[in-house]
Design an enzyme around this catalytic site. Sequence first.
Site, mmCIF file in Angstrom:
data_model
loop_
_atom_site.group_PDB
_atom_site.id
_atom_site.type_symbol
_atom_site.label_atom_id
_atom_site.label_comp_id
_atom_site.label_asym_id
_atom_site.label_seq_id
_atom_site.Cartn_x
_atom_site.Cartn_y
_atom_site.Cartn_z
ATOM 1 N N GLY A 25 0.760 -1.205 -0.084
ATOM 2 C CA GLY A 25 0.135 -0.116 -0.015
ATOM 3 C C GLY A 25 0.969 1.403 -0.048
ATOM 4 C CB SER A 26 0.089 4.673 1.303
ATOM 5 O OG SER A 26 -1.380 4.837 0.694
ATOM 6 C CB THR A 27 4.374 1.434 3.400
ATOM 7 O OG1 THR A 27 4.388 0.269 2.638
ATOM 8 C CG2 THR A 27 3.780 1.547 4.690
#
Length: 594
Positions: free
Chosen positions: A318-320
């Site tokens: 995801g956004s990591t």
Amino acid sequence: MKKGTAWRPTLNRGRARRERGDSVGFHANPLLTVALPAWRSKLMLFVLFAAFAALGGRVFYLMGGVSTGFLQRQGEARYARTLDIPATRGRITDRNGVVLASSVPARALWAIPDDVDATPEQLNALARALQLNVSELKRRLADEDRTFVYLRRQVDAEVADRIATMQLPGIHSTREFKRHYPEGATNAHVIGFTNVEDRGQEGIELAHERLLAGRAGSRRVIKDRLGRVVEDAWLREPLDGRDLALSIDNRIQYIAHAALKGALDKSRAKAGAAIVFDVKTGEVLALANLPSFDPNLRGKLAGDAIRNRVLTDTFEPGSTMKPFAIAAALEAGKIKPETRIQTAPGRLTIGNRTIGDAHPHGILTVEEVVAKSSNVGTAKIALDLPAQKLWDAYASVGFGQAPRLDFPGAVAGRLRPAKTWRPIEQATISYGHGVSVTLVQLARAYSVFASDGLLVPLTLLKSDGSATPVRAVSPQTAQSVRKMLEMAVGPEGTAPLARVPGYRVAGKTGTAYKIKNGQYVREYVASFVGFAPVSDPRIVVAVMIDEPAGAHYGGQVAAPVFAQITVNALRTLQVAPDAPVDTGREMVALRRTP
């Protein structure tokens, strides 16, 4: 000529002899006369003599000293035995000398079935002492052709002593060792465990089997015909294994394990994992997984609990992943931190697919794209780069490659070649969908932002800090992204719950759907990766929560676990605070401390 005519004259001559009174021998009876060749009887006589000669030669061969090895081996099997004597396995300690695994004395109970002479009552008592069914014990003792059979391995010394008092013929014990793990489930996935032969099966026990195991010795035991030992001598003395000091700090390991357990209880999640490592040396200070297991109880091990999720479980980050796409664009000179990106109306259509933000934002600077975690802003920046350039940025920090940790089970994740990417895939990969990583890969990659662009090699062994890091991005790019990650945990970012009293922290949330049977399902993996203190980063902490119930965003579920681990780990390491302390938040953090 009629039948019988040919030998009728012979009968007449015999009758004539009887009439004259001459004696006639029994052998002269024509009915007993057999016309056989003379050589056949001679041949049979020769064969009989040859057989007797062969037997005599064999006796001379075996008994006369020409070759006595076979008979000696058969004889020795009845009065002499060679017993393997195990070496003492090396201890495993944490970086401060706390014992995490050691060998304690035990006994192996064995029998010579042919020698066993016990009443039914004695067999029942022996079975109870060994915790065996009587039928199983009898089955093991039934084969009298065997000269050796184990009854039970790694028996406690007091149990073996109690059995010895029964004085049962044919029942013997041998000294051996069994592994003991004082910290139980807390360190289980790091240490691993051994089998009944005291050989490593998982974790450090398996990875460093040769160093820990040492070399077994052997003794020669000779008994007389009454079963009494008349000679007992070493053939080879055992060489004990070497001790091993890990990079793990048992205090921080407990902190991570307890924080993770609290989060799973609260969110009713399926599983979770956390890793903490020292940015300066690359030493892993904690590696925790839940569910866990007690390595002292091998009979109750379950496959799902044994999995070391930090190294073996892959998930879409995801956004990591967003900071790495931003870093690639900064390195390529395509953007600057203050570059403005139009993200309105919060959606972006690529071909026949549309991606969107959780909340529309309008025009954002690159710093705000990271802080507010805009998918649209990140995708626009990534699509302005050649696909190969973006792939190179991911590969340079270790994605798509198994980490070199000298630890069993570490996997590479999934990063497909750039030439196979379609535009929509390039966009989604930039914000962590369509790529899979492990938690250890993600944590290590963030060391680039914590150490001014250097990718730090990780180790689970206590080191002198001599490992050489590899430059992945420029110091300027790393420092720019570090500022963006600090903004992400600020009041306007997506992870204010990751803030730590007294310390400046930086990090990024991640939330992604899970894939099952090749399809996305409405189950989530929530994650957070960050480091502290920002002024001089010391530790990187990564947290993953698998299938939380209810709230499922990384900022809601994983960020608080990061904060709890980070504040207590920094205090344990006596790292000086670098930010003013908010008294109210300090008290909240203290109440959360395990």
